[in-house]
Write an enzyme that holds these catalytic residues in place. Structure first.
Site, PDB file in Angstrom:
ATOM      1  N   GLU A  37       0.829  -1.197   0.000  1.00 31.19           N
ATOM      2  CA  GLU A  37       0.000   0.000   0.000  1.00 31.19           C
ATOM      3  C   GLU A  37       0.874   1.261   0.000  1.00 31.19           C
ATOM      4  O   GLU A  37       1.953   1.283   0.594  1.00 31.19           O
ATOM      5  CB  GLU A  37      -0.939   0.022   1.218  1.00 31.19           C
ATOM      6  CG  GLU A  37      -2.079  -0.976   1.094  1.00 31.19           C
ATOM      7  CD  GLU A  37      -3.220  -0.720   2.075  1.00 31.19           C
ATOM      8  OE1 GLU A  37      -3.237   0.339   2.738  1.00 31.19           O
ATOM      9  OE2 GLU A  37      -4.104  -1.597   2.180  1.00 31.19           O
ATOM     10  N   HIS A  99      -4.744   6.760   0.028  1.00 31.67           N
ATOM     11  CA  HIS A  99      -3.906   5.564   0.058  1.00 31.67           C
ATOM     12  C   HIS A  99      -4.453   4.526  -0.909  1.00 31.67           C
ATOM     13  O   HIS A  99      -5.582   4.650  -1.395  1.00 31.67           O
ATOM     14  CB  HIS A  99      -3.717   5.002   1.480  1.00 31.67           C
ATOM     15  CG  HIS A  99      -4.930   4.362   2.082  1.00 31.67           C
ATOM     16  ND1 HIS A  99      -5.870   5.066   2.772  1.00 31.67           N
ATOM     17  CD2 HIS A  99      -5.354   3.062   2.106  1.00 31.67           C
ATOM     18  CE1 HIS A  99      -6.813   4.249   3.209  1.00 31.67           C
ATOM     19  NE2 HIS A  99      -6.536   3.010   2.811  1.00 31.67           N
ATOM     20  N   HIS A 101      -5.321   0.563  -2.267  1.00 31.61           N
ATOM     21  CA  HIS A 101      -5.756  -0.792  -1.932  1.00 31.61           C
ATOM     22  C   HIS A 101      -5.325  -1.677  -3.098  1.00 31.61           C
ATOM     23  O   HIS A 101      -6.113  -1.919  -4.010  1.00 31.61           O
ATOM     24  CB  HIS A 101      -7.276  -0.846  -1.758  1.00 31.61           C
ATOM     25  CG  HIS A 101      -7.785  -0.298  -0.469  1.00 31.61           C
ATOM     26  ND1 HIS A 101      -9.139  -0.155  -0.192  1.00 31.61           N
ATOM     27  CD2 HIS A 101      -7.119   0.112   0.645  1.00 31.61           C
ATOM     28  CE1 HIS A 101      -9.280   0.339   1.030  1.00 31.61           C
ATOM     29  NE2 HIS A 101      -8.079   0.526   1.556  1.00 31.61           N
ATOM     30  N   ASP A 112      -9.725   2.192   8.058  1.00 29.16           N
ATOM     31  CA  ASP A 112      -9.789   3.461   7.317  1.00 29.16           C
ATOM     32  C   ASP A 112     -10.823   4.389   7.944  1.00 29.16           C
ATOM     33  O   ASP A 112     -10.552   5.574   8.183  1.00 29.16           O
ATOM     34  CB  ASP A 112     -10.179   3.212   5.857  1.00 29.16           C
ATOM     35  CG  ASP A 112      -9.108   2.477   5.076  1.00 29.16           C
ATOM     36  OD1 ASP A 112      -7.940   2.502   5.505  1.00 29.16           O
ATOM     37  OD2 ASP A 112      -9.448   1.885   4.039  1.00 29.16           O
TER      38      ASP A 112
END
Ligand code: ZN
Length: 167
Positions: A37, A99, A101, A112
């Site tokens: 990630e 971010h 995935h 999250d």
């Protein structure tokens, strides 16, 4: 009128994502598969109830990148936000995070949601978050609320030379 609450008359907050930010998120969507990630901050300005996303930071060596987790810890993220704030005369600031995935899907995880609500509560104002998965990305708006902040996905409603407006 039954069923109509005060919340329904609330301003629908918009998030304008500028073209270079769009290009960056598109590029991440095209390259994140199979990697740990990645993530960073979103930098932007506030226009009344709306947010304008103008910039971002990328992972640094101090961040913790795992296959299913990203923890922003590198000091350069804060340094970039401070530099943007100073260079803009106090109009551009840390307004959210992005971010990836890499395993797919732009649905926020329980972690999250917890993180976003914590940041939004600490900030005291609406914040924007972007999730990037292979081939797609999505924008979420979190706003302070009681007893806790509320997060919902924003959808693109308008494309122009200024960027894409999400609401
Ligand atoms: Zn996530």
């Amino acid at each position: 009128m039954p069923g109509v609450s005060g919340g329904m008359t609330a301003v629908r907050r918009r998030v304008l994502v500028r073209p270079d930010v769009i290009r960056f998120l598109d590029a991440e969507a095209g390259s994140c598969a199979g990697r740990p990630e990645a993530g960073g901050t979103l930098l932007g300005s506030r226009r009344g109830p709306d947010l304008e996303i103008l910039g971002w930071t990328v992972p640094g060596p101090g961040d913790d990148r795992r296959p299913h987790a990203f923890t922003r810890a590198d000091p350069r993220h804060q340094a970039a936000a401070t530099a943007a704030w100073n260079a803009s005369g106090g109009t551009v600031a840390f307004v959210g995070e992005w971010h990836t995935h890499p395993a797919g899907g732009v649905a926020p995880s329980a972690v999250d949601l917890r993180t976003w609500k914590r940041l939004t509560k600490a900030n005291g104002r609406p914040m924007a978050f972007a999730l990037v998965a292979p081939g797609e990305w999505g924008v979420f708006l979190a706003r302070p609320g009681l007893p806790r902040p509320v997060v919902r996905r924003s959808r693109p409603i308008e494309h122009s030379g200024l960027g894409v407006v999400f609401a």
